[in-house]
Design a protein around this motif. Sequence first.
Motif, PDB file in Angstrom:
ATOM      1  N   THR A   1       0.833  -1.201   0.000  1.00  0.00           N
ATOM      2  CA  THR A   1       0.000   0.000   0.000  1.00  0.00           C
ATOM      3  C   THR A   1       0.867   1.251   0.000  1.00  0.00           C
ATOM      4  N   THR A   2       1.930   1.234   0.774  1.00  0.00           N
ATOM      5  CA  THR A   2       2.849   2.372   0.819  1.00  0.00           C
ATOM      6  C   THR A   2       3.501   2.602  -0.542  1.00  0.00           C
ATOM      7  N   ILE A   3       3.905   1.525  -1.195  1.00  0.00           N
ATOM      8  CA  ILE A   3       4.539   1.650  -2.514  1.00  0.00           C
ATOM      9  C   ILE A   3       3.596   2.359  -3.481  1.00  0.00           C
ATOM     10  N   LYS A   4       2.354   1.967  -3.493  1.00  0.00           N
ATOM     11  CA  LYS A   4       1.368   2.593  -4.381  1.00  0.00           C
ATOM     12  C   LYS A   4       1.166   4.064  -4.028  1.00  0.00           C
ATOM     13  N   GLN A   5       1.118   4.384  -2.745  1.00  0.00           N
ATOM     14  CA  GLN A   5       0.919   5.775  -2.325  1.00  0.00           C
ATOM     15  C   GLN A   5       2.099   6.646  -2.719  1.00  0.00           C
ATOM     16  N   ILE A   6       3.300   6.156  -2.533  1.00  0.00           N
ATOM     17  CA  ILE A   6       4.502   6.913  -2.890  1.00  0.00           C
ATOM     18  C   ILE A   6       4.556   7.133  -4.393  1.00  0.00           C
ATOM     19  N   ALA A   7       4.323   6.095  -5.154  1.00  0.00           N
ATOM     20  CA  ALA A   7       4.388   6.211  -6.602  1.00  0.00           C
ATOM     21  C   ALA A   7       3.336   7.173  -7.143  1.00  0.00           C
ATOM     22  N   THR A   8       2.187   7.192  -6.544  1.00  0.00           N
ATOM     23  CA  THR A   8       1.128   8.099  -6.967  1.00  0.00           C
ATOM     24  C   THR A   8       1.449   9.537  -6.601  1.00  0.00           C
ATOM     25  N   GLY A   9       2.001   9.746  -5.411  1.00  0.00           N
ATOM     26  CA  GLY A   9       2.268  11.101  -4.944  1.00  0.00           C
ATOM     27  C   GLY A   9       3.534  11.723  -5.489  1.00  0.00           C
ATOM     28  N   ALA A  10       4.540  10.903  -5.809  1.00  0.00           N
ATOM     29  CA  ALA A  10       5.832  11.455  -6.214  1.00  0.00           C
ATOM     30  C   ALA A  10       6.314  10.884  -7.546  1.00  0.00           C
TER      31      ALA A  10
ATOM     32  N   ILE B   1       6.699  -5.984   1.771  1.00  0.00           N
ATOM     33  CA  ILE B   1       6.648  -5.551   0.370  1.00  0.00           C
ATOM     34  C   ILE B   1       7.103  -6.725  -0.480  1.00  0.00           C
ATOM     35  N   ASP B   2       6.305  -7.039  -1.479  1.00  0.00           N
ATOM     36  CA  ASP B   2       6.640  -8.172  -2.337  1.00  0.00           C
ATOM     37  C   ASP B   2       6.676  -7.750  -3.805  1.00  0.00           C
ATOM     38  N   GLY B   3       6.747  -8.694  -4.667  1.00  0.00           N
ATOM     39  CA  GLY B   3       6.834  -8.431  -6.099  1.00  0.00           C
ATOM     40  C   GLY B   3       5.668  -7.634  -6.639  1.00  0.00           C
ATOM     41  N   ASP B   4       4.495  -7.837  -6.095  1.00  0.00           N
ATOM     42  CA  ASP B   4       3.326  -7.087  -6.564  1.00  0.00           C
ATOM     43  C   ASP B   4       3.515  -5.585  -6.366  1.00  0.00           C
ATOM     44  N   GLY B   5       4.005  -5.195  -5.205  1.00  0.00           N
ATOM     45  CA  GLY B   5       4.241  -3.777  -4.938  1.00  0.00           C
ATOM     46  C   GLY B   5       5.307  -3.206  -5.851  1.00  0.00           C
ATOM     47  N   LEU B   6       6.385  -3.957  -6.036  1.00  0.00           N
ATOM     48  CA  LEU B   6       7.474  -3.476  -6.880  1.00  0.00           C
ATOM     49  C   LEU B   6       7.069  -3.409  -8.354  1.00  0.00           C
ATOM     50  N   GLU B   7       6.256  -4.352  -8.808  1.00  0.00           N
ATOM     51  CA  GLU B   7       5.757  -4.307 -10.181  1.00  0.00           C
ATOM     52  C   GLU B   7       4.881  -3.073 -10.387  1.00  0.00           C
ATOM     53  N   TRP B   8       4.057  -2.766  -9.398  1.00  0.00           N
ATOM     54  CA  TRP B   8       3.194  -1.588  -9.501  1.00  0.00           C
ATOM     55  C   TRP B   8       4.056  -0.331  -9.567  1.00  0.00           C
ATOM     56  N   LEU B   9       5.060  -0.267  -8.732  1.00  0.00           N
ATOM     57  CA  LEU B   9       5.966   0.877  -8.718  1.00  0.00           C
ATOM     58  C   LEU B   9       6.700   1.015 -10.050  1.00  0.00           C
ATOM     59  N   GLY B  10       7.179  -0.067 -10.560  1.00  0.00           N
ATOM     60  CA  GLY B  10       7.902  -0.040 -11.828  1.00  0.00           C
ATOM     61  C   GLY B  10       7.058   0.433 -12.993  1.00  0.00           C
ATOM     62  N   GLY B  11       5.770   0.219 -12.926  1.00  0.00           N
ATOM     63  CA  GLY B  11       4.893   0.671 -13.996  1.00  0.00           C
ATOM     64  C   GLY B  11       4.427   2.102 -13.827  1.00  0.00           C
ATOM     65  N   THR B  12       4.734   2.716 -12.685  1.00  0.00           N
ATOM     66  CA  THR B  12       4.247   4.057 -12.396  1.00  0.00           C
ATOM     67  C   THR B  12       5.367   5.083 -12.361  1.00  0.00           C
ATOM     68  N   VAL B  13       6.448   4.784 -11.695  1.00  0.00           N
ATOM     69  CA  VAL B  13       7.546   5.744 -11.563  1.00  0.00           C
ATOM     70  C   VAL B  13       8.144   6.000 -12.934  1.00  0.00           C
ATOM     71  N   GLY B  14       8.400   7.268 -13.219  1.00  0.00           N
ATOM     72  CA  GLY B  14       8.960   7.642 -14.491  1.00  0.00           C
ATOM     73  C   GLY B  14       7.923   7.936 -15.552  1.00  0.00           C
ATOM     74  N   TYR B  15       6.657   7.923 -15.180  1.00  0.00           N
ATOM     75  CA  TYR B  15       5.576   8.187 -16.132  1.00  0.00           C
ATOM     76  C   TYR B  15       5.821   9.497 -16.866  1.00  0.00           C
ATOM     77  N   GLY B  16       5.896   9.418 -18.167  1.00  0.00           N
ATOM     78  CA  GLY B  16       6.070  10.619 -18.990  1.00  0.00           C
ATOM     79  C   GLY B  16       7.505  11.058 -19.165  1.00  0.00           C
TER      80      GLY B  16
END
Length: 90
Positions: free
Chosen positions: A44-53, A68-83
């Motif tokens: 949940t924290t990973i998703k919140q950080i990636a969304t906010g920053a 934190i497991d692979g699901d969190g890291l996969e979500w982060l990898g698909g969000t961070v760096g957007y654009g």
Amino acid sequence: MVPNLQRLDLSKSGVTDTHIEVIAVRFFHLELINLSRCERITNTTIKQIATGAYETLTSLDVSHCMAIDGDGLEWLGGTVGYGKGACARL
């Protein structure tokens, strides 16, 4: 509060997902976040950080955060760096 905060080190603290939720909606300039050894942090924290920053985050340390497991890291990898491409330091 310091809305232009760029670096945040909460390592080895008792911070929880709820704390990060409050932080993530207020600090849009975070580049570095250290949450290493924060035992109460989850995906949940990973998703919140990636969304906010997602536009500014370049470094995130979640080492020894066992909930934190692979699901969190996969979500982060698909969000961070957007654009702007992938974040090379994550």
